[in-house]
Design a protein around this motif. Structure first.
Motif, PDB file in Angstrom:
ATOM      1  N   LEU A   1      22.932  42.116  35.200  1.00 28.33           N
ATOM      2  CA  LEU A   1      23.323  40.732  35.474  1.00 28.33           C
ATOM      3  C   LEU A   1      22.919  39.760  34.371  1.00 28.33           C
ATOM      4  CD1 LEU A   1      23.925  41.889  38.276  1.00 28.33           C
ATOM      5  CD2 LEU A   1      22.790  39.907  39.264  1.00 28.33           C
ATOM      6  N   ASP A   2      22.237  40.243  33.342  1.00 34.39           N
ATOM      7  CA  ASP A   2      21.738  39.370  32.282  1.00 34.39           C
ATOM      8  C   ASP A   2      22.903  38.771  31.491  1.00 34.39           C
ATOM      9  OD1 ASP A   2      20.456  38.083  30.236  1.00 34.39           O
ATOM     10  OD2 ASP A   2      19.295  39.817  29.567  1.00 34.39           O
ATOM     11  N   SER A   3      23.092  37.469  31.579  1.00 34.49           N
ATOM     12  CA  SER A   3      24.232  36.814  30.941  1.00 34.49           C
ATOM     13  C   SER A   3      24.117  36.766  29.425  1.00 34.49           C
ATOM     14  CB  SER A   3      24.391  35.383  31.481  1.00 34.49           C
ATOM     15  OG  SER A   3      23.233  34.613  31.210  1.00 34.49           O
ATOM     16  N   GLU A   4      22.912  36.985  28.877  1.00 33.10           N
ATOM     17  CA  GLU A   4      22.746  36.937  27.426  1.00 33.10           C
ATOM     18  C   GLU A   4      23.516  38.051  26.716  1.00 33.10           C
ATOM     19  OE1 GLU A   4      18.728  36.765  26.131  1.00 33.10           O
ATOM     20  OE2 GLU A   4      18.261  34.916  27.235  1.00 33.10           O
ATOM     21  N   ARG A   5      23.839  39.106  27.449  1.00 35.16           N
ATOM     22  CA  ARG A   5      24.547  40.218  26.834  1.00 35.16           C
ATOM     23  C   ARG A   5      26.049  39.947  26.726  1.00 35.16           C
ATOM     24  NH1 ARG A   5      21.646  43.122  28.842  1.00 35.16           N
ATOM     25  NH2 ARG A   5      22.563  42.968  30.887  1.00 35.16           N
ATOM     26  N   GLY A   6      26.535  38.960  27.454  1.00 31.15           N
ATOM     27  CA  GLY A   6      27.950  38.635  27.427  1.00 31.15           C
ATOM     28  C   GLY A   6      28.736  39.479  28.405  1.00 31.15           C
ATOM     29  N   CYS A   7      30.011  39.126  28.568  1.00 32.34           N
ATOM     30  CA  CYS A   7      30.906  39.787  29.528  1.00 32.34           C
ATOM     31  C   CYS A   7      30.243  39.828  30.904  1.00 32.34           C
ATOM     32  CB  CYS A   7      31.297  41.186  29.069  1.00 32.34           C
ATOM     33  SG  CYS A   7      32.840  41.756  29.858  1.00 32.34           S
TER      34      CYS A   7
ATOM     35  N   ALA B   1      32.823  45.873  31.456  1.00 29.20           N
ATOM     36  CA  ALA B   1      34.218  45.864  31.891  1.00 29.20           C
ATOM     37  C   ALA B   1      35.092  45.260  30.797  1.00 29.20           C
ATOM     38  CB  ALA B   1      34.352  45.081  33.194  1.00 29.20           C
ATOM     39  N   SER B   2      36.393  45.181  31.055  1.00 34.61           N
ATOM     40  CA  SER B   2      37.316  44.675  30.039  1.00 34.61           C
ATOM     41  C   SER B   2      37.367  43.155  30.011  1.00 34.61           C
ATOM     42  CB  SER B   2      38.727  45.225  30.283  1.00 34.61           C
ATOM     43  OG  SER B   2      39.302  44.631  31.441  1.00 34.61           O
ATOM     44  N   GLU B   3      36.832  42.502  31.052  1.00 38.00           N
ATOM     45  CA  GLU B   3      36.848  41.047  31.117  1.00 38.00           C
ATOM     46  C   GLU B   3      35.682  40.569  31.958  1.00 38.00           C
ATOM     47  OE1 GLU B   3      40.546  40.000  32.884  1.00 38.00           O
ATOM     48  OE2 GLU B   3      40.005  40.748  34.871  1.00 38.00           O
ATOM     49  N   PRO B   4      35.256  39.305  31.771  1.00 39.54           N
ATOM     50  CA  PRO B   4      34.147  38.787  32.577  1.00 39.54           C
ATOM     51  C   PRO B   4      34.537  38.694  34.045  1.00 39.54           C
ATOM     52  CG  PRO B   4      34.575  37.392  30.657  1.00 39.54           C
ATOM     53  CD  PRO B   4      35.732  38.324  30.774  1.00 39.54           C
ATOM     54  N   GLY B   5      33.526  38.679  34.900  1.00 39.08           N
ATOM     55  CA  GLY B   5      33.765  38.446  36.313  1.00 39.08           C
ATOM     56  C   GLY B   5      34.101  39.676  37.122  1.00 39.08           C
ATOM     57  N   ARG B   6      34.054  40.852  36.496  1.00 40.37           N
ATOM     58  CA  ARG B   6      34.296  42.085  37.232  1.00 40.37           C
ATOM     59  C   ARG B   6      32.997  42.564  37.891  1.00 40.37           C
ATOM     60  NH1 ARG B   6      38.830  43.000  38.999  1.00 40.37           N
ATOM     61  NH2 ARG B   6      38.383  45.252  39.067  1.00 40.37           N
ATOM     62  N   GLY B   7      33.119  43.522  38.782  1.00 38.36           N
ATOM     63  CA  GLY B   7      31.952  44.056  39.468  1.00 38.36           C
ATOM     64  C   GLY B   7      31.141  44.966  38.572  1.00 38.36           C
TER      65      GLY B   7
END
Length: 266
Positions: A137-143, A63-69
């Motif tokens: 959902l892997d946070s290591e990838r960012g966003c 997505a364009s920003e973190p925290g999106r679905g």
């Protein structure tokens, strides 16, 4: 005199010692910048491995920003079908809802390994979905995505894998906020009967499910009389599964319905 000397020395020492606050703030800023930097990136081909050792290939678009679905797509029966069942123009339209999108080649199809029949009989299909959700959902990838805004889409017997995840998925992975079935059928129930208000996984099938199906497939109509209020049924056209993406008016209507379902849980 000695006492005053040591008091003064310790005062200077403590004043001169770094507290770590600035460094911690800088580190946090760097982490946030790294996370944000991955947002809005172009779609790319990715791969990941299921818990039973099958390598899957997919298209990934943050997505364009973190925290999106996040929207995860599963195509019709392999090996005859693959992730191209969700055309780029359709994925572009979904991306306008500003969600991350993972378009998966199920096992036995496209660029993925494994046995095609295992994608819909037994545990294999569920494991495909679990691996895809874990990847997204892997946070290591960012966003980072919002795990509470997970939408799963299954077309034809792709509904089997999605539904198996709903009923039997790993408890450490999120339950979907919504599901979209495109042409479900008796194959959807290959492992699990499709009944509302089951006790498995401590969930109820009263959560949102959008049923999209053609007029020549009566299977879905049997669920209409006793359906929970969160279920929506759209009977339209005569195209099966991802063939609803016909490039014509049927595609426009189908994509509009799906986008509304996706947007509702963001």
């Amino acid at each position: 005199m000695d006492k005053l000397f040591w008091i003064g020395f310790l005062s200077l020492f403590l004043v001169g010692c770094p507290t770590g606050g600035d460094d911690d703030d800088a580190s946090n800023d760097d982490d946030a910048a790294t996370n944000d930097a991955n947002c809005g990136a172009d779609e790319e081909v990715v791969s990941f491995t299921t818990s039973d050792g099958v390598d899957l290939e997919a298209d990934w678009r943050p997505a364009s920003e973190p925290g999106r679905g996040v929207l995860v797509l599963f195509h019709m029966i392999p090996p005859q079908n693959d992730r191209t069942g969700y055309p780029e123009r359709v994925r572009d339209a979904f991306a306008e809802e500003d969600v991350a999108i993972l378009n998966v080649d199920r096992r036995g199809a496209g660029g993925s390994g494994g046995d095609a029949e295992d994608a819909y009989f037994g545990d294999g299909g569920r494991l495909d979905v679990e691996a895809a959700v874990s990847f997204a959902l892997d946070s290591e990838r960012g966003c980072d995505v919002n795990p509470d805004a997970l939408v799963l889409v299954g077309a034809s017997n792709g509904t089997t894998s999605v539904y198996d995840y709903v009923v039997e998925g790993d408890d450490d992975l999120p339950f979907p906020a919504a599901v979209i079935f495109m042409s479900p059928g008796q194959y959807t129930e290959a492992q699990n009967p499709l009944e509302p208000n089951q006790d498995d996984r401590q969930w109820s099938l009263s959560f949102p499910i959008l049923w999209l199906y053609p007029t020549n497939e009566p299977y879905s109509n049997a669920f209409v009389p006793d359906a929970p209020g969160a279920w929506s049924f759209v009977e339209r056209g005569q195209q099966h599964g991802t063939s609803m993406f016909s490039g014509a008016n049927l595609e426009d209507l189908t994509v509009t319905d799906m986008r509304a379902w996706i947007a509702a849980v963001q």
